[in-house]
Structure formats: structure tokens, C-alpha cells
Scaffold this active site. Sequence first.
Site, mmCIF file in Angstrom:
data_model
loop_
_atom_site.group_PDB
_atom_site.id
_atom_site.type_symbol
_atom_site.label_atom_id
_atom_site.label_comp_id
_atom_site.label_asym_id
_atom_site.label_seq_id
_atom_site.Cartn_x
_atom_site.Cartn_y
_atom_site.Cartn_z
ATOM 1 C CG HIS A 18 -1.926 -1.006 1.373
ATOM 2 N ND1 HIS A 18 -2.065 -1.801 2.490
ATOM 3 C CD2 HIS A 18 -2.910 -1.372 0.525
ATOM 4 C CE1 HIS A 18 -3.091 -2.622 2.319
ATOM 5 N NE2 HIS A 18 -3.607 -2.394 1.127
ATOM 6 C CE LYS A 42 -14.430 -5.775 3.018
ATOM 7 N NZ LYS A 42 -13.463 -5.006 2.224
ATOM 8 N NE ARG A 91 -2.907 -7.293 -4.439
ATOM 9 C CZ ARG A 91 -3.629 -7.857 -3.491
ATOM 10 N NH1 ARG A 91 -3.098 -8.040 -2.307
ATOM 11 N NH2 ARG A 91 -4.862 -8.249 -3.708
ATOM 12 C CB SER A 129 -4.144 -6.487 4.936
ATOM 13 O OG SER A 129 -3.828 -5.264 4.341
#
Length: 162
Positions: A18, A42, A91, A129
Site C-alpha cells: 500500500h 466487514k 497487483r 493484509s
Amino acid sequence: MSRVAIYPGSFDPVTRGHMDLVQRACRLFDRLIVAVSTNPSKKHTFSVDARIRMIEESARHLPQVEVDTFSGLLASYLKRKKVRVVIRGLRVVSDLDYEFQMASMNRRLCPDMETVFLMPDEQYTYLASSMVKEVARMGAPPDAFVTAPVARLLRRTFRARK
Ligand code: PNS
């Protein structure tokens, strides 16, 4: 006229991948708002305050970075902030499905906006993450994947839960 972009995400926690994107976006825009999503549906490991603090501490050397939070639709947040550019990272090819869907929905909700995709340095293509948390939870040093303040919090969090 100053060029402003918003980089939204969960950042639970912010990774070196990030931060690589943050640095790249800072070369393209005069101001970058890193917007931490507070979506209550979430389940996050870290509180919004902790996620904000980790980004602020990781971006100390970048004066054009501001950290904020948003809840609800990203499109509404963009309109409120009067910002038209969203930064997202790509990515690997498999990111594209979700990102394309999200960018298309956001464009539908806010036709003035553009999503700008940036690629992180290739050393970060595998970073996520969730994976960093798993590695730290199982006792491996997270330092290669996150900045020092984040690594400290990961160690403290997972040591305390043992
Ligand atoms: O880091 P993430 O989890 O990939 O970030 C996803 C995020 C927070 C940017 C995305 O879920 C989002 O924008 N949520 C806000 C709700 C919204 O606008 N939904 C409609 C477009 S998908």
C-alpha cells in the site's frame, strides 16, 4: 489548480505494498487522501483509529498525504470531498475482476470520476493484509511486509492474544 486523488481501502493493516502505491500516487498528485473504510458489516482486526494511526506513522515523510475515514458509498464520499480521481492498486491479473466491477459501479454512481490503477513494485505483488496478519499471528517477523510502526502493533496484538 491542485491535483487531488483519493486512495480508499480497508488498510487492515496498511502494508509496504500500500505504501509503495502511496509514494507513486504522491509523484502524480499534489495531494493524496488515504481514505480508510469504516464499513461496519466487514470484520476488521484493527479499529479505525489504529488503522489511521498506522498510515499516518508510515507516511510521516510524505507531507502531501492526509488520512481520513469514510463510511457508506465511495461515490458519495468523492462527491462530498469534490475529488474526481480514485487510486487503486493492481497487483496481479486476478485483482482485475473485482477492481473492474468496482470501478464500473463507481463510474455509474459518479460519472465524473476516474479510477487510476497503479502497479506496486513487483516485490509486493504477493502482499495482502490478510496474509501479513496470518504470518504475524503464527509468529514469523512481519518486518519485511509492513513498516516499523505496523510491525510493532502486529507483534503487540498477536502476543496479547496468545
Ligand atoms: O482494501 P479493500 O478492502 O479492497 O477496499 C475496498 C473498498 C473499501 C475501497 C470498497 O469496498 C469500497 O469502496 N467500499 C465502499 C462501499 C461502496 O462504495 N460500494 C460500491 C462500490 S464497490
